[in-house]
Design an enzyme around this catalytic site. Structure first.
Site, PDB file in Angstrom:
ATOM      1  N   GLY A 107       0.835  -1.198   0.000  1.00 45.23           N
ATOM      2  CA  GLY A 107       0.000   0.000   0.000  1.00 45.23           C
ATOM      3  C   GLY A 107       0.868   1.245   0.000  1.00 45.23           C
ATOM      4  N   HIS A 125      -8.452  -1.929   2.962  1.00 45.61           N
ATOM      5  CA  HIS A 125      -8.823  -2.095   4.363  1.00 45.61           C
ATOM      6  C   HIS A 125     -10.090  -2.919   4.582  1.00 45.61           C
ATOM      7  CE1 HIS A 125      -5.698   0.814   4.851  1.00 45.61           C
ATOM      8  NE2 HIS A 125      -5.874   0.888   6.153  1.00 45.61           N
ATOM      9  N   ARG A 158      -5.674 -11.303   2.057  1.00 44.50           N
ATOM     10  CA  ARG A 158      -4.756 -11.739   1.007  1.00 44.50           C
ATOM     11  C   ARG A 158      -3.354 -11.186   1.219  1.00 44.50           C
ATOM     12  NH1 ARG A 158      -6.944 -10.083  -4.460  1.00 44.50           N
ATOM     13  NH2 ARG A 158      -8.175  -8.589  -3.276  1.00 44.50           N
ATOM     14  N   ASP A 218      -3.976   1.037  11.064  1.00 47.33           N
ATOM     15  CA  ASP A 218      -5.426   1.209  11.207  1.00 47.33           C
ATOM     16  C   ASP A 218      -6.052   0.048  11.971  1.00 47.33           C
ATOM     17  OD1 ASP A 218      -5.523   3.698   9.817  1.00 47.33           O
ATOM     18  OD2 ASP A 218      -5.342   2.620   7.932  1.00 47.33           O
TER      19      ASP A 218
END
Length: 215
Positions: A41, A139, A146, A165
């Site tokens: 990410g 998210h 995965r 998060d």
């Protein structure tokens, strides 16, 4: 953290609070001597500056994996959407040019290596052991699961898995990363070594402890 890189990180587009970014840098410094770092990410490169700074100090590198078309929560109509990232030629998000500008401006192009493609696809062909894995991509349940299943096997014994998060209270945020974080803890392979805000760092055990499921 070097002041110039802290300044660059704080100016970059992204969602990483400064205290969590500093913690990410410190964790990176603690583990980067074991091998390369990997981030799932990328977005526009904010967190890559924190990890890239750690990689530079340790003489290592950070691979950052993203298809750069945006996760679900930053698409048009969602709360975190940034219209500046839309590519009108194809009608899709494209954060890659912003990432390249961010990393070039920070002077980290030799340490931060972009891997452009879907995380699940890249992980199937990945063979390099990792000192650090930072999961901060999509998210919802499917992408987080995965990312964990595809990438965590590559973490070296004594290396670290970091989630972003993590919200134990559903009123504070989405629960998919929290559920996968709990799964990692209950696996017996990882022990939590640091928390900062919504950041959780889990160290891979050299000799994983047995759980009831193993009996």
């Amino acid at each position: 953290m070097p002041p110039d890189l802290r300044f660059a990180a704080e100016r970059a587009k992204g969602f990483m609070p400064s205290a969590e970014g500093q913690a990410l840098f410190e964790i990176g410094c603690a583990y980067a001597s074991l091998g390369p770092l990997c981030e799932i990410g990328t977005y526009c490169g904010k967190s890559a500056i924190y990890l890239g700074a750690a990689a530079r100090l340790a003489g290592s590198v950070l691979f950052t994996v993203d298809h750069h078309r945006g996760s679900e929560e930053i698409q048009p109509g969602w709360a975190h959407h940034d219209p500046a990232l839309m590519d009108p030629r194809v009608g899709k998000m494209d954060s890659l040019p912003f990432f390249r500008q961010t990393i070039a401006a920070a002077g980290l192009e030799e340490q931060v290596i972009a891997v452009v493609g879907p995380s699940a696809t890249v992980s199937r062909y990945w063979n390099t052991p990792l000192a650090l894995l930072f999961i901060d991509g999509g998210h919802s349940d499917d992408p987080v699961t995965r990312d964990y299943e595809g990438w965590s096997p590559h973490i070296l014994p004594g290396g670290v898995l970091i989630f972003h998060d993590i919200y134990p209270n559903p009123a504070d945020g989405g629960q998919a990363p929290y559920r996968v974080y709990q799964r990692a803890l209950s696996s017996g392979d990882f022990v939590e070594v640091r928390t900062e805000g919504s950041l959780r760092a889990l160290e891979r055990q050299v000799s994983p402890r047995r759980t009831n499921a193993d009996s």
